[in-house]
Scaffold this active site. Structure first.
Site, PDB file in Angstrom:
ATOM      1  N   LYS A 187       0.803  -1.183   0.004  1.00 35.02           N
ATOM      2  CA  LYS A 187       0.021  -0.004  -0.038  1.00 35.02           C
ATOM      3  C   LYS A 187       0.937   1.399   0.200  1.00 35.02           C
ATOM      4  O   LYS A 187       0.384   2.468  -0.462  1.00 35.02           O
ATOM      5  CB  LYS A 187      -0.786   0.071   1.031  1.00 35.02           C
TER       6      LYS A 187
ATOM      7  N   GLU B 157      -9.715   6.076   3.157  1.00 34.70           N
ATOM      8  CA  GLU B 157     -10.555   5.096   3.655  1.00 34.70           C
ATOM      9  C   GLU B 157      -9.608   4.050   3.823  1.00 34.70           C
ATOM     10  O   GLU B 157      -8.312   4.018   3.455  1.00 34.70           O
ATOM     11  CB  GLU B 157     -11.674   4.708   2.548  1.00 34.70           C
TER      12      GLU B 157
ATOM     13  N   SER C  41       1.907  -9.710  -0.931  1.00 32.47           N
ATOM     14  CA  SER C  41       1.501  -8.480  -0.878  1.00 32.47           C
ATOM     15  C   SER C  41       1.732  -7.722   0.756  1.00 32.47           C
ATOM     16  O   SER C  41       1.832  -6.537   0.706  1.00 32.47           O
ATOM     17  CB  SER C  41       0.100  -8.224  -1.429  1.00 32.47           C
TER      18      SER C  41
HETATM   19  C1  LIG Z   1      -5.242  -3.967   1.036  1.00 36.67           C
HETATM   20  C2  LIG Z   1      -4.401  -5.171   0.693  1.00 36.67           C
HETATM   21  C3  LIG Z   1      -4.832  -6.203  -0.313  1.00 36.67           C
HETATM   22  C4  LIG Z   1      -5.921  -5.995  -1.065  1.00 36.67           C
HETATM   23  O1  LIG Z   1      -5.937  -4.808  -1.916  1.00 36.67           O
HETATM   24  P1  LIG Z   1      -5.532  -4.870  -3.679  1.00 36.67           P
HETATM   25  O2  LIG Z   1      -5.699  -3.346  -4.040  1.00 36.67           O
HETATM   26  O3  LIG Z   1      -6.404  -5.722  -4.362  1.00 36.67           O
HETATM   27  O4  LIG Z   1      -3.874  -5.207  -3.741  1.00 36.67           O
HETATM   28  C5  LIG Z   1      -3.821  -7.275  -0.459  1.00 36.67           C
HETATM   29  N1  LIG Z   1      -3.055  -7.715   0.360  1.00 36.67           N
HETATM   30  C6  LIG Z   1      -2.732  -6.667   1.533  1.00 36.67           C
HETATM   31  C7  LIG Z   1      -1.429  -7.032   2.398  1.00 36.67           C
HETATM   32  C8  LIG Z   1      -3.299  -5.631   1.664  1.00 36.67           C
HETATM   33  O5  LIG Z   1      -3.212  -4.884   2.638  1.00 36.67           O
END
Ligand SMILES: *Cc1c(COP(=O)(O)O)cnc(C)c1O
Length: 407
Positions: A98, A120, A387
C-alpha cells in the site's frame, strides 16, 4: 488471446479513464472539478523528471525498495513441481504494498499545495501507510474506518493514532470498507480546497485506477528484471490476490505484453460461492456502477449491493478494479478464488516451511500456488506476490486455530 486484444490491452485506459466498457467517472457534479484537477496534476507529475526523482528517492530511502524476489526452496521442494518465487512486498515499511501508492499520492498532494490528506481503510494497512507518509511530510491526516473494522483491526487503529492521524469510526450500514469510502468522499467534497483524498486501491473514478496502478507498476518492473537476472528467462505464471486489485495489477502490468506469461488473480472465496458469503466478483458478480466506476459488482436482482464475506478484511469488497474487469473479458488474466479455509492453510504452511508469516490477503495467492505448483513441470517458474506481512492477522488466526497461550 487475439492480436486485436493484445493491441487493445496496451492502450487502456482511454483519455476518459475507460478500460473498454469499464471504468470512467460516475460521480456527483461536485466531484468532477476535484477529479479533473487531480487528473491534470497527476499527468503533469508523471512527465516531470523532478517528481520521478523525488518519488524514487523516497521509495528507496524510506519505503525500502527494491524488495527481494525470493526463491521459496522448501515450499517448492515439498510441492514437487514449479519453482516458486515470492515477491516480498511484505518487507516494505509499514508491512504491505500500500505504501507505494500512498507515497506517490502524498507527493502529488504536496505539489497541489494541499495541507490535509484523508483516506478510507479496511484492514487498516492503507490507513497506516497514509498516516505514515502524512507524518513524514507534515500533512494533517484523517482516516475513515468502519466501526466493525476498527474493532477487528485494533492494532492498526493504534498505529495510525501514534502516527498522529485522526481515526474516524464510521457507523453507517455494514460499518466496513464501503461505508468508509462514502465518508471519505463526503469529506473530500466539503474540504477539497486544502484536502487530497488518497484512495487506497486501483478503483474509483478516473484518474484513480490508472494512477494507483502506475504507482504499483514498480512491483512488476522489479520482478521482471529480477527473474531475468536469476533465471535468464520470463516466468510461466504470476499469482496475486485481488481485492480492489492494486497489488495484482502492479505485478501483472509489466508482463501484459508477454503472451507466454500466464497470470491469475485470486479473489476471496470466503465460505464458498453462495450469495453474501464471499467476495469473488468474477464468480457471481455482474456489470454495475459503484463508488465512481463501472465494473463487476456483487449485487442482487434490484441492483442493491450485496453483503460480502472474507476472512481477510483487505479482500472483502463488493467490486473489483475496472482494469481487472477488462483483462478478464479479454481473456488475458484468469481469475479464480481461494476459500477462507484454503487461505488459512496456506498461511500456516508458508510460516512453517519458509519462516514467513503472510497477510491473510496474500495467503489467498499462496493457496493457489500450493494448488497449482504440483501440476506444473519442475522447470516451470512461478512468481507469487506476497502483498503484505501477517502480523496484523496473528490474533485472528490464533483464535481460529485454537492456539492456547502457554501459562
Ligand atoms: C489492501 C491489501 C490487499 C488488497 O488490496 P489490492 O488493492 O487488491 O491489492 C492485499 N494484500 C494486502 C496485504 C493488503 O493490505
Amino acid at each position: 488471446m487475439t492480436a486485436a486484444a493484445e493491441a487493445a490491452i496496451s492502450n487502456v485506459p482511454d483519455a476518459a479513464g475507460h478500460f473498454g466498457p469499464y471504468g470512467g467517472r460516475y460521480v456527483p457534479e461536485t466531484l468532477v472539478y476535484p477529479l479533473q484537477e487531480l487528473e491534470r496534476e497527476y499527468f503533469r507529475c508523471q512527465q516531470d523528471p523532478e517528481f520521478q526523482r523525488e518519488l524514487s528517492y523516497y521509495l528507496r530511502e524510506f519505503v525500502g525498495r527494491p524488495t527481494p524476489l525470493y526463491f521459496a526452496e522448501r515450499l517448492t521442494r515439498e510441492l514437487g513441481g514449479a519453482k516458486i518465487y515470492l515477491k516480498r512486498e511484505d518487507l516494505l515499511h509499514t508491512g504491505a504494498h500500500k505504501i507505494n501508492n500512498a507515497l506517490g499520492q502524498a507527493l502529488i498532494a504536496k505539489r497541489m499545495n494541499k495541507t490535509r490528506v484523508i483516506a478510507e481503510t479496511g484492514a487498516g494497512q492503507h490507513g497506516v501507510a497514509t498516516a505514515t507518509v502524512a507524518a513524514m511530510f507534515g500533512l494533517q491526516c484523517v482516516i475513515y474506518m468502519g466501526a466493525v473494522d476498527c474493532e477487528r483491526q485494533a492494532l492498526n487503529v493504534y498505529r495510525m493514532k501514534m502516527l498522529g492521524a485522526d481515526v474516524v469510526p464510521v457507523h453507517a450500514g455494514q460499518r466496513t470498507l464501503k461505508e468508509a469510502v462514502n465518508e471519505a468522499m463526503r469529506d473530500w467534497v466539503t474540504n477539497v480546497r486544502h484536502t487530497h483524498y488518497i484512495l487506497g486501491t486501483a478503483y474509483g473514478a478516473h484518474p484513480y485506477p490508472v494512477m494507483v496502478r502506475n504507482f504499483h507498476r514498480i512491483i512488476g518492473e522489479e520482478a521482471r528484471a529480477q527473474i531475468l537476472a536469476q533465471e535468464q528467462r520470463l516466468p510461466d505464471l504470476l499469482l496475486a490476490c485481488v481485492g480492489g486489485g492494486s497489488n495484482a495489477i502492479g505485478l501483472f502490468h509489466a508482463f501484459l505484453e508477454d503472451p507466454k506469461v500466464r497470470m491469475c488473480g485470486v479473489e476471496a472465496g470466503g465460505l464458498g460461492i453462495v450469495p453474501e458469503k464471499h467476495a469473488a466478483r468474477f464468480h457471481g458478480g455482474s456489470l454495475g456502477v459503484l463508488q465512481g466506476t463501472r465494473s463487476y459488482i456483487l449485487q442482487d436482482d434490484h441492483g442493491q449491493i450485496q453483503l460480502t464475506h472474507s476472512v481477510s478484511a483487505g479482500l472483502d469488497y463488493a467490486a473489483v478494479g475496472p482494469e481487472h474487469a477488462w483483462l478478464h473479458d479479454q481473456g488475458r488474466v484468469e481469475y479464480t478464488y481461494a476459500t477462507d479455509d484454503k487461505a488459512l492453510e496456506a498461511f500456516t504452511r508458508l510460516a512453517r516451511l519458509e519462516g514467513i508469516i503472510p497477510a491473510l490477503e496474500s495467503s489467498h495467492a499462496v493457496a493457489e500456488a500450493i494448488r497449482r505448483a504440483p501440476e506444473m513441470p519442475k522447470d516451470a517458474l512461478m512468481i507469487v506476490n506476497l502483498s503484505g506481512r501477517g502480523d496484523k492477522d496473528v490474533a485472528q488466526v490464533a483464535a481460529r486455530l485454537n492456539l492456547a497461550m502457554p501459562v
